[in-house]
Scaffold this active site. Sequence first.
Site, mmCIF file in Angstrom:
data_model
loop_
_atom_site.group_PDB
_atom_site.id
_atom_site.type_symbol
_atom_site.label_atom_id
_atom_site.label_comp_id
_atom_site.label_asym_id
_atom_site.label_seq_id
_atom_site.Cartn_x
_atom_site.Cartn_y
_atom_site.Cartn_z
ATOM 1 N N ASP A 71 -2.411 -5.004 -0.314
ATOM 2 C CA ASP A 71 -2.085 -6.304 0.274
ATOM 3 C C ASP A 71 -2.918 -6.624 1.507
ATOM 4 O O ASP A 71 -3.357 -7.769 1.687
ATOM 5 C CB ASP A 71 -0.594 -6.398 0.580
ATOM 6 C CG ASP A 71 -0.042 -5.236 1.390
ATOM 7 O OD1 ASP A 71 -0.809 -4.353 1.808
ATOM 8 O OD2 ASP A 71 1.192 -5.212 1.602
ATOM 9 N N GLN A 75 0.812 -1.215 0.000
ATOM 10 C CA GLN A 75 0.000 0.000 0.000
ATOM 11 C C GLN A 75 0.851 1.273 0.000
ATOM 12 O O GLN A 75 2.039 1.247 0.297
ATOM 13 C CB GLN A 75 -0.921 0.011 1.216
ATOM 14 C CG GLN A 75 -2.071 -0.982 1.138
ATOM 15 C CD GLN A 75 -3.075 -0.732 2.231
ATOM 16 O OE1 GLN A 75 -3.153 -1.461 3.199
ATOM 17 N NE2 GLN A 75 -3.857 0.321 2.077
ATOM 18 N N HIS A 76 0.193 2.373 -0.353
ATOM 19 C CA HIS A 76 0.654 3.754 -0.156
ATOM 20 C C HIS A 76 1.744 4.239 -1.093
ATOM 21 O O HIS A 76 1.940 5.444 -1.219
ATOM 22 C CB HIS A 76 1.165 3.967 1.274
ATOM 23 C CG HIS A 76 0.239 3.561 2.364
ATOM 24 N ND1 HIS A 76 -1.058 4.016 2.444
ATOM 25 C CD2 HIS A 76 0.422 2.736 3.422
ATOM 26 C CE1 HIS A 76 -1.627 3.494 3.518
ATOM 27 N NE2 HIS A 76 -0.761 2.710 4.123
#
Length: 492
Positions: free
Chosen positions: A246, A85-86
């Site tokens: 994820d 992520q991110h």
Amino acid sequence: MPASRSVVIGVDSSTQSAKAAAVDADTGELLALGRAPHTVTGSAGARESDPEEWWTALAAAVRAAVREAGVPAASVTGIAVAGQQHGLVALGPDGRPLRPALLWNDTRSAPQAAALATRLGGPASWLERTGSVPVASMTAAKWQWLREHEPHHADATAGIRLPHDHLTERLSGAAVTDPGDASGTCWYGSATGAYDPDVLDLVGLDPALLPAVAPSGATRVGTLTPAAAETLGLPRTVAVAAGTGDNMAAAVGLGLGGAGLLDHPVVSLGTSGTVFAATRARPAAPGLAGFAATDGTYLPLGCTLNCTLAVDRFATLLGLDREDAAPGGDVVVLPYLDGERTPDLPHATGLVTGLRHGTDPRAVLGAAYEGAAFTVLRALDELLAACGLDPAAPDVRDRPLRLVGGGARGRAWTETVRRLSGRPLVVPAADELVALGAAALAASAVTGSDPVALATAWGTGTGALLPPVPRDEEAWDRIATVLAAATPTLLS
């Protein structure tokens, strides 16, 4: 296996590697798992990877999985990517990355996150808008860092993607994301289900640079492009799902969501440590990320930066095997080697206290386990409250923790979590829950079925129940006291 049998591919593109699971779409049987490594570079808070390496690793992992499964390429019907992520992927006009991606654990954007958090009405407003208060890991803070430190790259950016978005686009040609991964950017409104125009204005981001948001991670967004089909060695007819982050894929693999388990907590022990649950209650808690799940429910999540890799580093420094640990006793270790996200201490370093001449090195390693597990578990009560539950209620207190991630396979990790939580644990038998969750999204893109219901039918989240042991209140209080005392001076 005949070519008419449906096989789906679930890809887990994580910080350290790409893993591709070839799964029988009818039974959920894991036929094979292909792997290929990623490279992470950077120091002094920087953490970056080349997205081109992600694509090369994905292709190698998929080819290996199909080959090792012994199935004809024509039997593969769907593929989905679950990604770390991110991360910020800045694309040029040619659709290729302008620079290495800024990863979730890159803490250089801490000043930008702190500045953003004071804007738009402050933290309470951010929670209402996006479900999360900006911290260094969030994509909005990373974009702001890029604007301030590399304006030439920001000005040249023709598209912004999350890691899984970028790989999905390489597969299908479709610029698309899903609600789950989008909710980790801090520019997606968890209440509205759309990008927040005020946040985009604040960070100077043209919404045309962002991918469209698909209804769910299981949405079919197209089929393989000719180039992707050739690279992967698969037919062009393979359906591509929107995919997700994820953590959202792990929830699917565990059978968490509207068509499965709700309000059941999970502890994931990997590069990061996380605690999360799928719920219908919209979260707005300052210590949690108020993510959306990928199936229309919510996925409040507490995340730490330092988990298995940090503890392994202590084992290496001590010259011990990672399992050669003993309870910490008087020793307290806060293994915040990469700064920390929860609590929000991006400039923190590791801290060891309580050493004596006679201290057993195994106790120091055990204290590192305790410090990492404590940091994850201290978010549990806030998570349960965000689900609308009373953490002290007996039926909630006795609800098992589902323990997943690489650490769940280690005796030292499992026993430390049992001892510090005092809760029963369920350790699913399946190892690759992110990849299996992605495979369920791929199968759903092919059949139109609900991915959580499908994963539940596959049984990927089932496992052994470990009974509770008495909670180690002394260790818990000792770590909490050190963290509170060190935060104002040593960790900030």
